[in-house]
Write a protein that holds these residues in place. Structure first.
Motif, PDB file in Angstrom:
ATOM      1  N   CYS A  17     -16.211  10.592  35.354  1.00 16.39           N
ATOM      2  CA  CYS A  17     -16.948   9.977  36.464  1.00 16.39           C
ATOM      3  C   CYS A  17     -16.013   9.096  37.288  1.00 16.39           C
ATOM      4  O   CYS A  17     -15.055   8.535  36.752  1.00 16.39           O
ATOM      5  N   TRP A  23     -23.151   9.181  34.601  1.00 17.13           N
ATOM      6  CA  TRP A  23     -23.700  10.530  34.611  1.00 17.13           C
ATOM      7  C   TRP A  23     -25.207  10.467  34.822  1.00 17.13           C
ATOM      8  O   TRP A  23     -25.898   9.698  34.173  1.00 17.13           O
ATOM      9  N   ASP A  24     -25.721  11.267  35.747  1.00 12.18           N
ATOM     10  CA  ASP A  24     -27.155  11.343  36.022  1.00 12.18           C
ATOM     11  C   ASP A  24     -27.545  12.813  35.969  1.00 12.18           C
ATOM     12  O   ASP A  24     -27.294  13.564  36.912  1.00 12.18           O
ATOM     13  N   GLN A  25     -28.144  13.230  34.859  1.00 11.11           N
ATOM     14  CA  GLN A  25     -28.473  14.640  34.645  1.00 11.11           C
ATOM     15  C   GLN A  25     -29.349  15.202  35.762  1.00 11.11           C
ATOM     16  O   GLN A  25     -29.287  16.390  36.071  1.00 11.11           O
ATOM     17  N   LEU A  51     -22.048  16.514  39.511  1.00 10.98           N
ATOM     18  CA  LEU A  51     -23.195  15.862  40.140  1.00 10.98           C
ATOM     19  C   LEU A  51     -23.144  16.139  41.632  1.00 10.98           C
ATOM     20  O   LEU A  51     -22.067  16.160  42.228  1.00 10.98           O
TER      21      LEU A  51
END
Length: 188
Positions: A17, A23-25, A51
């Motif tokens: 990142c 992290w944003d699924q 992402l």
């Protein structure tokens, strides 16, 4: 070098990142990745992607089971992106660091032995540009305390943040008699 008769598989599970990002699924865009660790060892994609805002990417791949005899010092990855917008977000100039839980493993497929290649934590944690500047608070007439508020800085590290401490927190009551107050954040 390879051990005679020992079949192994190289598994790569790396998430990186940009500084200060997580992290944003919900923003995950799955895309095939071509992953190679040497000219003789090509890996098969197992769920790579990034992402949609370009803040993070994930490499997930595995080699076929074989008598591994390769050595490598880098991993070459090429994401198969179909749009110019996707390519631009992947190629921006941000600095990326690995997220905790990332690993490279050699797993024996016909014996009980295996090993994980750990990420070396050789970069100290950083708050980047997320530390707030000077915060000026004013007490109400006739009072000597005020509730403090500021944006908490975000610490990043190349492996993980083991501990984060602060000498004060947003929402704390600060006394006029203790001013000026210096708030220190420490990441390990």
């Amino acid at each position: 070098s390879a051990l005679p008769g020992v079949q192994s598989q190289l598994i790569v599970a790396l998430t990186w990142c940009a500084s200060g990002m997580v992290w944003d699924q919900a923003l995950f865009v799955s895309t095939n990745a071509s992953v190679a660790v040497s000219s003789s060892l090509q890996l098969v994609d197992a769920g790579s992607g990034y992402l949609s805002d370009g803040s993070c990417f994930r490499i997930s791949a595995a080699s076929p089971s074989s008598n591994l005899g390769s050595t490598f010092s880098n991993i070459n990855v090429l994401f198969d992106t179909s749009s110019v917008v996707e390519r631009r977000s992947l190629l921006d100039s941000r600095s990326y660091t690995p997220v905790a839980g990332s690993y490279i493993a050699v797993v024996s497929t016909n014996t009980s032995s295996s090993g994980v290649l750990a990420l070396e934590d050789n970069i100290p944690p950083s708050f980047g540009s997320t530390c707030p500047g000077q915060v000026i608070l004013t007490t109400a007439p006739g009072t000597t305390t005020v509730t403090a508020d500021w944006n908490v800085p975000i610490a990043t590290d190349n492996v993980e943040i083991a501990a984060l401490t602060a000498t004060a927190s947003p929402g704390d009551e600060l006394s006029f008699f203790d001013s000026p107050v210096t708030v220190t954040y420490t990441a390990r």
